[in-house]
Design an enzyme around this catalytic site. Structure first.
Site, PDB file in Angstrom:
ATOM      1  N   ASP A   1       0.860  -1.168   0.000  1.00  0.00           N
ATOM      2  CA  ASP A   1       0.000   0.000   0.000  1.00  0.00           C
ATOM      3  C   ASP A   1       0.906   1.231   0.000  1.00  0.00           C
ATOM      4  O   ASP A   1       1.721   1.394   0.908  1.00  0.00           O
ATOM      5  CB  ASP A   1      -0.860  -0.056   1.282  1.00  0.00           C
TER       6      ASP A   1
ATOM      7  N   ASP B   1      -2.959   2.565  -5.903  1.00  0.00           N
ATOM      8  CA  ASP B   1      -1.876   2.563  -4.915  1.00  0.00           C
ATOM      9  C   ASP B   1      -1.835   1.315  -4.041  1.00  0.00           C
ATOM     10  O   ASP B   1      -1.150   1.288  -3.031  1.00  0.00           O
ATOM     11  CB  ASP B   1      -1.990   3.807  -4.026  1.00  0.00           C
ATOM     12  N   GLU B   2      -2.566   0.291  -4.401  1.00  0.00           N
ATOM     13  CA  GLU B   2      -2.678  -0.861  -3.525  1.00  0.00           C
ATOM     14  C   GLU B   2      -2.708  -2.136  -4.356  1.00  0.00           C
ATOM     15  O   GLU B   2      -3.380  -2.176  -5.389  1.00  0.00           O
ATOM     16  CB  GLU B   2      -4.026  -0.762  -2.802  1.00  0.00           C
TER      17      GLU B   2
END
Lengths: 355, 368
Positions: free
Chosen positions: A10, A105-106
């Site tokens: 993350d 973003d993950e």
């Protein structure tokens, strides 16, 4: 079976960190990326300095400013975030083809087998974090565990720039400490319902009668029971198919002009069509969402032959407005979406007219 | 049970039985092959409950009996043996079988033969006699059009139609349809229609060798093919095949002939730059030429011009390259024809000058 080595990675305060990286004057200051407080904008991402004031994503910007009067508000630049995201994902895919994106973003990575030949998940995590920093100047937090659910919890354990490992032999003791609301999918309402029944920790779920658990949390019951035993066999799915796409917008002042409302829905429907085209998909169902000034919200949908044609989708979305009171009643939020997705190539192969 | 059999005889039968045994089995006994030793032969049986194969090979039997052995392992072992006699001996207690040849000896666990499901027999069913080579060719001409993804049950097979003077086979996946009809005296009276699963077609094609006749018969739920001393038993697909005559167009008024090899080569080259997912190739049809084109936004484009004899309306039709390839790979005439009406309607491809058979391949154009 050999335990899997799953990573959940993350990026820390992703959008805000990208802005702080590119604009040195923002470093060390509370930054929120998102819309303007005057136009009912919401926070898309908050820097850690801003989080110290209680600013977090998804809260209205107007509230964020009240919480943190010195907040620096930055307009989002999604193209830039996408570019950075692509570099990070390219790195992930150097390590393993089993990369499942959750957002820009993950991601989950299955590194049981990995191109670096690392035997330990934690070693992969260490190298990944270093590479991310070298290639993008950003930090990420990583969780390493034998399954997705534990990996995701682990990555949130120490943030920012954290690394948490839950080795298979430590899973039972880790579960003992886990509160029910640490789980993805267990929101405040579900957590409250469980607490009312004396369930504070995930492991307490094991004691609960199946029927009682079902009454409390509905369809989540079986899933929770699995997790309470630390079981989560979901694979990391690199090509997990999207099931829908939607756009919505909350307006600075309520809309009453029907032409304007139609235009807004038309634009959002076209965004969805563009998304379909970019992914090689067609959609069967077009949906609109209308929130009136009193916050009551309705959705209307229409299913027909699959398409990704912008004109067709926009037309169907606009026609759906006739099934609402939009215009007669003031509108606060509008949304348009598509679901019932099919692979465009399968659909393009025309069907023989058997019927 | 105790017997001696030639390695090459046994291997031949075991290799045919491999196609029947499914790799993944929830019922353990179905991974096995049943061996029954009679007076001067051993008969073999494998089944996946839908399709079964009975065969036999000559053997010197010293002690009759019945055992079951893991089909795949038995095949691997027999393949690896020297080309000599193989001795199969049921061990005392009946829990295992010793397989020996030359100086090699192995012992394998058995499963009780009583658990082995017995497929129905063809005894008493009316038989038709089919030419093996003809049947094999009909399977080759149609099986690629059987769907691999459609969940509609009836499309997961090909329809075999027999009447007094012809036999035909048709398959479709809903996007294209392959129909072949051949002159044949099968000896049936009236009309017989049966829907055969894909696996059955594949296994029959493996069994057929040359022009030897195949005896075909059907029971209530099963069909039987008897060829070269082997009996293939298959469940029928219990569904109605769609009314395929209706999608074979009658009003295609434009026609172009192609040299088959040149068309196949052009499609093979041009498709390299077609979209990986859609596999679309476009036929841009103009005066006395057809230009085959493809493009992928981030990759590039390709085109190749084929001179043809055509003076009709100019238009563009888009096809899935796989669909075109599949057809061109099985036809053997020098020329093929494309008949069409417009960009949207079913096009028909046929071999030109086919003798003794009618082969019609209908393709729905792609939307562009």
């Amino acid at each position: 079976m050999v335990p899997r080595r799953i990573l959940h990675v993350d990026m820390d305060a992703f959008y805000a960190s990208v802005e702080q990286r590119d604009r040195p004057e923002l470093r060390g200051r509370p930054v929120a990326v998102g819309g303007s407080p005057a136009s009912r904008g919401v926070v898309a991402a908050a820097s850690y300095e801003a989080r110290a004031f209680g600013v977090r994503s998804a809260i209205p910007m107007s509230r964020a400013v009240r919480l943190c009067p010195h907040l620096v508000i930055v307009r989002p630049d999604f193209q830039k975030y996408r570019d950075v995201s692509q570099r990070v994902f390219a790195l992930y895919r150097e390590v393993t083809p089993l990369v499942e994106p959750l957002s820009l973003d993950e991601a989950y990575l299955d590194v049981t087998e990995n191109a670096w030949g690392e035997r330990l998940g934690v070693a992969v995590a260490r190298r990944l974090k270093r590479e991310i920093r070298e290639r993008t100047g950003l930090t990420a937090s990583a969780g390493v565990a034998p399954n997705k659910f534990l990996a995701k919890i682990a990555s949130a354990w120490r943030k920012p720039d954290g690394r948490t490992v839950i080795a298979p032999e430590r899973v039972p003791s880790f579960l003992e400490t886990l509160p029910v609301d640490a789980l993805w999918g267990v929101g405040p309402v579900t957590a409250k319902r469980l607490r009312e029944r004396g369930i504070d920790r995930l492991v307490d779920v094991r004691r609960m009668e199946a029927a009682a658990l079902r009454a409390a949390v509905g369809g989540l019951a079986d899933w929770l029971r699995e997790l309470a035993d630390g079981r989560d066999d979901r694979p990391v799915e690199p090509n997990r198919a999207s099931k829908s796409s939607s756009s919505e917008c909350t307006y600075a002042s309520d809309l009453t002009d029907l032409d304007r409302i139609r235009e807004e829905v038309d634009v959002m429907a076209r965004e969805n069509a563009a998304w379909l085209v970019s992914r090689g998909l067609v959609a069967r169902t077009v949906t609109i969402k209308v929130r009136y000034a009193d916050f009551s919200t309705i959705t209307r949908s229409h299913s027909h032959g699959p398409t990704n044609d912008a004109d067709a989708i926009a037309r169907r979305a606009v026609v759906l407005l006739e099934k609402t009171d939009a215009g007669r009643r003031a509108v606060r939020l509008l949304g348009a979406g598509v679901h019932g997705l099919l692979d465009a190539s399968a659909w393009q192969n025309g069907r023989l007219p058997f019927e | 049970m105790e017997l001696v059999v030639r390695k090459s005889d046994l291997l031949k039968e075991l290799s045919l039985l491999q196609g029947i045994v499914e790799r993944k089995n929830t019922i353990p006994i179905l991974a096995n092959v049943l061996l029954e030793a009679g007076p001067d032969a051993v008969s073999l049986l494998a089944t996946d409950l839908d399709v079964g194969l009975r065969s036999r090979c000559e053997a010197t039997v010293t002690k009759p009996g019945t055992v079951t052995l893991p089909a795949k392992k038995l095949f691997e072992i027999v393949s690896a043996l020297p080309d000599t006699d193989v001795r199969l001996t049921e061990d005392k207690g009946g829990k295992s079988v010793t397989i020996a040849a030359d100086r090699f000896e192995s012992r394998m666990q058995t499963l009780p033969p009583s658990e082995f499901p017995t497929p129905p027999d063809d005894a008493g069913a009316d038989a038709a006699s089919l030419a093996g080579g003809t049947l094999k060719r009909m399977i080759a001409y149609t099986r690629f059009a059987i769907t691999s993804e459609d969940t509609r049950y009836f499309l997961n097979g090909a329809q075999l139609v027999l009447d007094a003077s012809s036999m035909s086979m048709v398959a479709t996946d809903g996007h294209r349809l392959a129909f072949v009809r051949m002159e044949a005296e099968s000896g049936v009276s009236g009309k017989m229609e049966v829907l055969l699963p894909r696996k059955t077609l594949n296994e029959i094609a493996r069994l057929l060798d040359g022009e030897d006749a195949v005896q075909f018969s059907q029971g209530e739920n099963h069909v039987f093919f008897r060829a070269g001393g082997r009996l293939l038993i298959s469940r029928k697909i219990d569904a109605n095949f769609p009314a395929y005559e209706r999608v074979i167009p009658k009003t295609n008024d434009k026609r172009i002939e192609f040299d088959r090899d040149r068309l196949a080569a052009a499609v093979r080259r041009v498709r390299l730059l077609s979209n990986e997912r859609s596999k679309a190739v476009k036929f841009v049809i103009g005066k006395d030429q057809v230009e085959i084109t493809s493009s992928t936004p981030d990759l590039g484009e390709a085109h190749e011009v084929l001179p043809v004899d055509y003076g009709g309306e100019t238009l563009q039709i888009c096809f899935n390259a796989d669909y075109v390839d599949n057809f061109l790979a099985v036809v053997d005439t020098e020329n093929v024809s494309l008949e069409f009406k417009d960009e949207m309607s079913q096009a028909v491809v046929k071999p030109v000058g086919a003798e003794g058979y009618d082969y019609t391949y209908v393709i729905m154009p792609m939307r562009i």
